[in-house]
Scaffold this motif. Sequence first.
Motif, PDB file in Angstrom:
ATOM      1  N   PRO A 227       0.814  -1.215   0.000  1.00  0.00           N
ATOM      2  CA  PRO A 227       0.000   0.000   0.000  1.00  0.00           C
ATOM      3  C   PRO A 227       0.848   1.266   0.000  1.00  0.00           C
ATOM      4  CG  PRO A 227      -0.805  -1.554   1.619  1.00  0.00           C
ATOM      5  CD  PRO A 227       0.522  -2.060   1.175  1.00  0.00           C
ATOM      6  N   GLY A 228       1.991   1.226   0.727  1.00  0.00           N
ATOM      7  CA  GLY A 228       2.872   2.390   0.734  1.00  0.00           C
ATOM      8  C   GLY A 228       3.406   2.695  -0.652  1.00  0.00           C
ATOM      9  N   VAL A 229       3.849   1.655  -1.365  1.00  0.00           N
ATOM     10  CA  VAL A 229       4.347   1.832  -2.734  1.00  0.00           C
ATOM     11  C   VAL A 229       3.221   2.316  -3.648  1.00  0.00           C
ATOM     12  CG1 VAL A 229       5.280   0.629  -4.741  1.00  0.00           C
ATOM     13  CG2 VAL A 229       6.177   0.119  -2.453  1.00  0.00           C
ATOM     14  N   PHE A 230       2.030   1.733  -3.484  1.00  0.00           N
ATOM     15  CA  PHE A 230       0.875   2.137  -4.294  1.00  0.00           C
ATOM     16  C   PHE A 230       0.570   3.622  -4.096  1.00  0.00           C
ATOM     17  CE2 PHE A 230      -3.564   2.780  -5.259  1.00  0.00           C
ATOM     18  CZ  PHE A 230      -3.806   1.984  -6.372  1.00  0.00           C
ATOM     19  N   GLY A 231       0.598   4.068  -2.842  1.00  0.00           N
ATOM     20  CA  GLY A 231       0.306   5.469  -2.566  1.00  0.00           C
ATOM     21  C   GLY A 231       1.302   6.407  -3.213  1.00  0.00           C
ATOM     22  N   VAL A 232       2.588   6.025  -3.216  1.00  0.00           N
ATOM     23  CA  VAL A 232       3.620   6.874  -3.813  1.00  0.00           C
ATOM     24  C   VAL A 232       3.521   6.869  -5.330  1.00  0.00           C
ATOM     25  CG1 VAL A 232       6.113   7.139  -4.133  1.00  0.00           C
ATOM     26  CG2 VAL A 232       5.206   6.637  -1.857  1.00  0.00           C
ATOM     27  N   VAL A 233       3.373   5.676  -5.922  1.00  0.00           N
ATOM     28  CA  VAL A 233       3.427   5.548  -7.381  1.00  0.00           C
ATOM     29  C   VAL A 233       2.135   5.996  -8.050  1.00  0.00           C
ATOM     30  CG1 VAL A 233       3.690   3.907  -9.289  1.00  0.00           C
ATOM     31  CG2 VAL A 233       5.139   3.704  -7.257  1.00  0.00           C
ATOM     32  N   TRP A 234       0.978   5.574  -7.521  1.00  0.00           N
ATOM     33  CA  TRP A 234      -0.291   5.822  -8.199  1.00  0.00           C
ATOM     34  C   TRP A 234      -1.097   6.995  -7.632  1.00  0.00           C
ATOM     35  CZ3 TRP A 234       1.409   0.685  -8.192  1.00  0.00           C
ATOM     36  CH2 TRP A 234       1.492   0.093  -9.451  1.00  0.00           C
ATOM     37  N   LEU A 235      -0.903   7.310  -6.363  1.00  0.00           N
ATOM     38  CA  LEU A 235      -1.731   8.363  -5.759  1.00  0.00           C
ATOM     39  C   LEU A 235      -0.964   9.645  -5.470  1.00  0.00           C
ATOM     40  CD1 LEU A 235      -3.868   6.200  -3.291  1.00  0.00           C
ATOM     41  CD2 LEU A 235      -4.362   6.843  -5.657  1.00  0.00           C
ATOM     42  N   GLY A 236       0.348   9.621  -5.675  1.00  0.00           N
ATOM     43  CA  GLY A 236       1.123  10.851  -5.534  1.00  0.00           C
ATOM     44  C   GLY A 236       1.539  11.211  -4.127  1.00  0.00           C
ATOM     45  N   ASP A 237       1.513  10.255  -3.177  1.00  0.00           N
ATOM     46  CA  ASP A 237       1.982  10.542  -1.819  1.00  0.00           C
ATOM     47  C   ASP A 237       3.476  10.874  -1.858  1.00  0.00           C
ATOM     48  OD1 ASP A 237      -0.534   9.977  -0.914  1.00  0.00           O
ATOM     49  OD2 ASP A 237      -0.043   7.992  -0.132  1.00  0.00           O
ATOM     50  N   THR A 238       3.889  11.824  -1.036  1.00  0.00           N
ATOM     51  CA  THR A 238       5.288  12.255  -1.056  1.00  0.00           C
ATOM     52  C   THR A 238       5.804  12.460   0.371  1.00  0.00           C
ATOM     53  OG1 THR A 238       4.665  14.601  -1.137  1.00  0.00           O
ATOM     54  CG2 THR A 238       4.992  13.467  -3.249  1.00  0.00           C
ATOM     55  N   THR A 239       7.130  12.541   0.463  1.00  0.00           N
ATOM     56  CA  THR A 239       7.763  13.015   1.694  1.00  0.00           C
ATOM     57  C   THR A 239       8.018  14.517   1.538  1.00  0.00           C
ATOM     58  OG1 THR A 239       9.963  12.531   0.824  1.00  0.00           O
ATOM     59  CG2 THR A 239       8.894  10.796   2.111  1.00  0.00           C
ATOM     60  N   ARG A 240       8.473  15.140   2.605  1.00  0.00           N
ATOM     61  CA  ARG A 240       8.866  16.544   2.496  1.00  0.00           C
ATOM     62  C   ARG A 240      10.086  16.650   1.587  1.00  0.00           C
ATOM     63  NH1 ARG A 240       9.666  18.386   8.518  1.00  0.00           N
ATOM     64  NH2 ARG A 240      10.236  20.330   7.476  1.00  0.00           N
ATOM     65  N   PRO A 241      10.257  17.760   0.898  1.00  0.00           N
ATOM     66  CA  PRO A 241      11.396  17.901  -0.022  1.00  0.00           C
ATOM     67  C   PRO A 241      12.728  17.620   0.681  1.00  0.00           C
ATOM     68  CG  PRO A 241       9.857  19.709  -0.323  1.00  0.00           C
ATOM     69  CD  PRO A 241       9.378  18.947   0.875  1.00  0.00           C
ATOM     70  N   GLY A 242      13.496  16.695   0.121  1.00  0.00           N
ATOM     71  CA  GLY A 242      14.796  16.361   0.676  1.00  0.00           C
ATOM     72  C   GLY A 242      14.763  15.353   1.812  1.00  0.00           C
ATOM     73  N   PHE A 243      13.552  14.914   2.218  1.00  0.00           N
ATOM     74  CA  PHE A 243      13.424  14.003   3.359  1.00  0.00           C
ATOM     75  C   PHE A 243      13.133  12.562   2.940  1.00  0.00           C
ATOM     76  CE2 PHE A 243      13.284  17.887   5.624  1.00  0.00           C
ATOM     77  CZ  PHE A 243      13.482  17.621   6.968  1.00  0.00           C
ATOM     78  N   ALA A 244      13.198  12.266   1.639  1.00  0.00           N
ATOM     79  CA  ALA A 244      12.865  10.915   1.178  1.00  0.00           C
ATOM     80  C   ALA A 244      13.723   9.826   1.823  1.00  0.00           C
ATOM     81  CB  ALA A 244      12.957  10.845  -0.344  1.00  0.00           C
ATOM     82  N   PRO A 245      15.068   9.981   1.884  1.00  0.00           N
ATOM     83  CA  PRO A 245      15.871   8.927   2.541  1.00  0.00           C
ATOM     84  C   PRO A 245      15.495   8.740   4.008  1.00  0.00           C
ATOM     85  CG  PRO A 245      17.272  10.375   1.222  1.00  0.00           C
ATOM     86  CD  PRO A 245      15.927  11.020   1.300  1.00  0.00           C
ATOM     87  N   LEU A 246      15.213   9.852   4.695  1.00  0.00           N
ATOM     88  CA  LEU A 246      14.815   9.762   6.102  1.00  0.00           C
ATOM     89  C   LEU A 246      13.474   9.044   6.236  1.00  0.00           C
ATOM     90  CD1 LEU A 246      15.979  10.710   8.840  1.00  0.00           C
ATOM     91  CD2 LEU A 246      14.484  12.709   8.668  1.00  0.00           C
ATOM     92  N   GLY A 247      12.554   9.338   5.299  1.00  0.00           N
ATOM     93  CA  GLY A 247      11.255   8.673   5.322  1.00  0.00           C
ATOM     94  C   GLY A 247      11.371   7.180   5.098  1.00  0.00           C
TER      95      GLY A 247
END
Length: 283
Positions: A227-247
């Motif tokens: 579901p986490g991957v689905f939210g990012v790929v298909w629904l556009g869920d994001t982390t804060r700018p520059g915080f992706a590795p931390l997320g």
Amino acid sequence: MAYGVLLALCAAVLMGVATVLQALGARRETAGGPVRAMFQWPFLVGVGVDALGFVAEVVALRSVPLFLVEAALASSLAVTAAVAAAVLRVRLRSAEWGAVVAVCCGLAVLAVAAGHEGTSDGDARLRWVTLGTSVGLILLGWVVNRRVHRARAAVLGGIAGLSFGLTGIGVRLLPDDITVTGVPAAPTAYAVVVSGLGGYLLLIEALRSGSVTAATGAMVIGETVWPGVFGVVWLGDTTRPGFAPLGVAGFVVSVAGALALARFGEAEQTPLPTGGAGPRQEE
């Protein structure tokens, strides 16, 4: 955003406490079997608390990314472990206390790193696919339960996790402008019901089939990762700018901690006897 994070954490706490209450009710009635156990007051209160947790989950899913909510729900095992230690007198090992701390730290990092939920709520085709997939998973679980014998607990637990993950996806795919009268016409509303109830029944069968640890561990992976991957790929869920590795790090740590606590997926541990001998440990 903060409101959604708080609701996701409330859902985790409520569901974790509900597991212990239901286990307490089941253990208070042994002679009458599982049916009479369901009418014990701790079990009934646990069902009510679980329902409140589900409501909190639904509201949270409408305001924060899927990966955050699903990781928070997996952390309910940490709540179950901590409450079981106090209420059911289960002795937690040092590594399990470490896992509880890891879950809390991972969620804290994930909450800091999480951005806003995606603006997409899918199209009509995706909503019908979601409903069809929810039915297909239940049928797959039925076939597995009848035909698979080796590692059946893990396989059923994994399918139950996929169903629970689909519940979260179904909630997110409900149109933002949907009204109460429009719910019966929404395919994803039925997907939420089918996947939620079906996942619950599959999890019960998984727990009855073998190792609690294997069943719950597979469920945690199924209900968090895809579901986490689905939210990012298909629904556009994001982390804060520059915080992706931390997320990503927070997500991995919290899920890994939950997996380490998988034996608490069914809080039916043997309590400590008064004489001081340790409890029976699950696999």
